[in-house]
Design an enzyme around this catalytic site. Sequence first.
Site, PDB file in Angstrom:
ATOM      1  N   CYS A  11       0.854  -1.203   0.000  1.00  0.00           N
ATOM      2  CA  CYS A  11       0.000   0.000   0.000  1.00  0.00           C
ATOM      3  C   CYS A  11       0.885   1.247   0.000  1.00  0.00           C
ATOM      4  O   CYS A  11       0.586   2.231  -0.690  1.00  0.00           O
ATOM      5  CB  CYS A  11      -0.941   0.012   1.203  1.00  0.00           C
ATOM      6  SG  CYS A  11      -2.399  -1.052   1.030  1.00  0.00           S
ATOM      7  N   ASN A  86       2.037 -15.974  -6.067  1.00  0.00           N
ATOM      8  CA  ASN A  86       2.229 -16.870  -4.938  1.00  0.00           C
ATOM      9  C   ASN A  86       1.062 -16.653  -3.969  1.00  0.00           C
ATOM     10  O   ASN A  86       0.734 -15.509  -3.641  1.00  0.00           O
ATOM     11  CB  ASN A  86       3.563 -16.574  -4.243  1.00  0.00           C
ATOM     12  CG  ASN A  86       4.751 -16.859  -5.153  1.00  0.00           C
ATOM     13  OD1 ASN A  86       4.728 -17.802  -5.938  1.00  0.00           O
ATOM     14  ND2 ASN A  86       5.785 -16.039  -5.062  1.00  0.00           N
ATOM     15  N   HIS A  99      -0.335  -9.403  -5.459  1.00  0.00           N
ATOM     16  CA  HIS A  99       0.576  -8.896  -6.492  1.00  0.00           C
ATOM     17  C   HIS A  99       0.880  -9.999  -7.482  1.00  0.00           C
ATOM     18  O   HIS A  99       0.821 -11.178  -7.166  1.00  0.00           O
ATOM     19  CB  HIS A  99       1.870  -8.342  -5.877  1.00  0.00           C
ATOM     20  CG  HIS A  99       2.577  -9.310  -4.976  1.00  0.00           C
ATOM     21  ND1 HIS A  99       2.170  -9.546  -3.683  1.00  0.00           N
ATOM     22  CD2 HIS A  99       3.647 -10.121  -5.186  1.00  0.00           C
ATOM     23  CE1 HIS A  99       2.960 -10.456  -3.139  1.00  0.00           C
ATOM     24  NE2 HIS A  99       3.861 -10.826  -4.031  1.00  0.00           N
ATOM     25  N   HIS A 101       3.750 -11.311 -10.236  1.00  0.00           N
ATOM     26  CA  HIS A 101       5.141 -11.229 -10.686  1.00  0.00           C
ATOM     27  C   HIS A 101       5.154 -11.381 -12.205  1.00  0.00           C
ATOM     28  O   HIS A 101       4.547 -12.319 -12.749  1.00  0.00           O
ATOM     29  CB  HIS A 101       5.972 -12.379 -10.117  1.00  0.00           C
ATOM     30  CG  HIS A 101       6.110 -12.397  -8.627  1.00  0.00           C
ATOM     31  ND1 HIS A 101       7.256 -11.986  -7.982  1.00  0.00           N
ATOM     32  CD2 HIS A 101       5.253 -12.788  -7.650  1.00  0.00           C
ATOM     33  CE1 HIS A 101       7.109 -12.131  -6.675  1.00  0.00           C
ATOM     34  NE2 HIS A 101       5.902 -12.621  -6.441  1.00  0.00           N
TER      35      HIS A 101
HETATM   36  P1  5GP Z   1       5.960 -12.838  -2.738  1.00  0.00           P
HETATM   37  O1  5GP Z   1       7.060 -13.669  -2.127  1.00  0.00           O
HETATM   38  O2  5GP Z   1       5.027 -12.300  -1.655  1.00  0.00           O
HETATM   39  O3  5GP Z   1       5.230 -13.500  -3.863  1.00  0.00           O
HETATM   40  O4  5GP Z   1       6.658 -11.609  -3.414  1.00  0.00           O
HETATM   41  C1  5GP Z   1       7.088 -10.501  -2.708  1.00  0.00           C
HETATM   42  C2  5GP Z   1       8.103  -9.818  -3.577  1.00  0.00           C
HETATM   43  O5  5GP Z   1       8.274  -8.501  -3.106  1.00  0.00           O
HETATM   44  C3  5GP Z   1       9.492 -10.495  -3.551  1.00  0.00           C
HETATM   45  O6  5GP Z   1       9.854 -10.862  -4.876  1.00  0.00           O
HETATM   46  C4  5GP Z   1      10.391  -9.407  -2.972  1.00  0.00           C
HETATM   47  O7  5GP Z   1      11.668  -9.407  -3.567  1.00  0.00           O
HETATM   48  C5  5GP Z   1       9.622  -8.147  -3.249  1.00  0.00           C
HETATM   49  N1  5GP Z   1       9.850  -7.071  -2.302  1.00  0.00           N
HETATM   50  C6  5GP Z   1       9.920  -7.177  -0.949  1.00  0.00           C
HETATM   51  N2  5GP Z   1      10.130  -5.966  -0.388  1.00  0.00           N
HETATM   52  C7  5GP Z   1      10.191  -5.086  -1.415  1.00  0.00           C
HETATM   53  C8  5GP Z   1      10.398  -3.661  -1.467  1.00  0.00           C
HETATM   54  O8  5GP Z   1      10.553  -2.964  -0.464  1.00  0.00           O
HETATM   55  N3  5GP Z   1      10.390  -3.089  -2.702  1.00  0.00           N
HETATM   56  C9  5GP Z   1      10.218  -3.827  -3.855  1.00  0.00           C
HETATM   57  N4  5GP Z   1      10.249  -3.165  -5.011  1.00  0.00           N
HETATM   58  N5  5GP Z   1      10.022  -5.159  -3.842  1.00  0.00           N
HETATM   59  C10 5GP Z   1      10.007  -5.780  -2.635  1.00  0.00           C
HETATM   60 ZN    ZN Z   2      -1.793  -3.239   0.995  1.00  0.00          ZN
END
Ligand code: 5GP
Ligand code: ZN
Length: 112
Positions: A11, A86, A99, A101
């Site tokens: 957010c 994920n 989100h 990817h």
């Molecule tokens: P998830 O593991 O929840 O599918 O993906 C979270 C993603 O957010 C990961 O690929 C991680 O590298 C990315 N991420 C985590 N913290 C930050 C941040 O502060 N900024 C950005 N741009 N990406 C982030």
């Molecule tokens: Zn949020």
Amino acid sequence: MPEPRDDCLFCTLVREGTHVNAADGFVAIDDINPQAPVHILVLPEHHVDTFRDIEEFDGDEAARMLRFVADTAHKAGLTDYRVVVNVGPGGGQTVFHLHWHILGGRPMGEKL
Ligand code: 5GP
Ligand code: ZN
């Protein structure tokens, strides 16, 4: 649309991040820890914790989100790429704001 959550990283990045694409209630940011030459995250402004809660989006919003994912990949110059969501800790989710990817810029291979 629910209020943004002050305690939610994504957010905050929706409001203050460096956006590589933005339109229509959605933003795209570069992943901080890229797993491919292009690794973009698509974030809806509308906070839902996980893809499991997708019914909180109305049909039009869900369709626009998918179009925004495709538009973001196109604007990044990608024709061939991988889109991943994920879902839940057991699915590899670490940030609990829905989100998508977008991974590309190298052959992604046939296996996940
Ligand atoms: P998830 O593991 O929840 O599918 O993906 C979270 C993603 O957010 C990961 O690929 C991680 O590298 C990315 N991420 C985590 N913290 C930050 C941040 O502060 N900024 C950005 N741009 N990406 C982030
Ligand atoms: Zn949020």
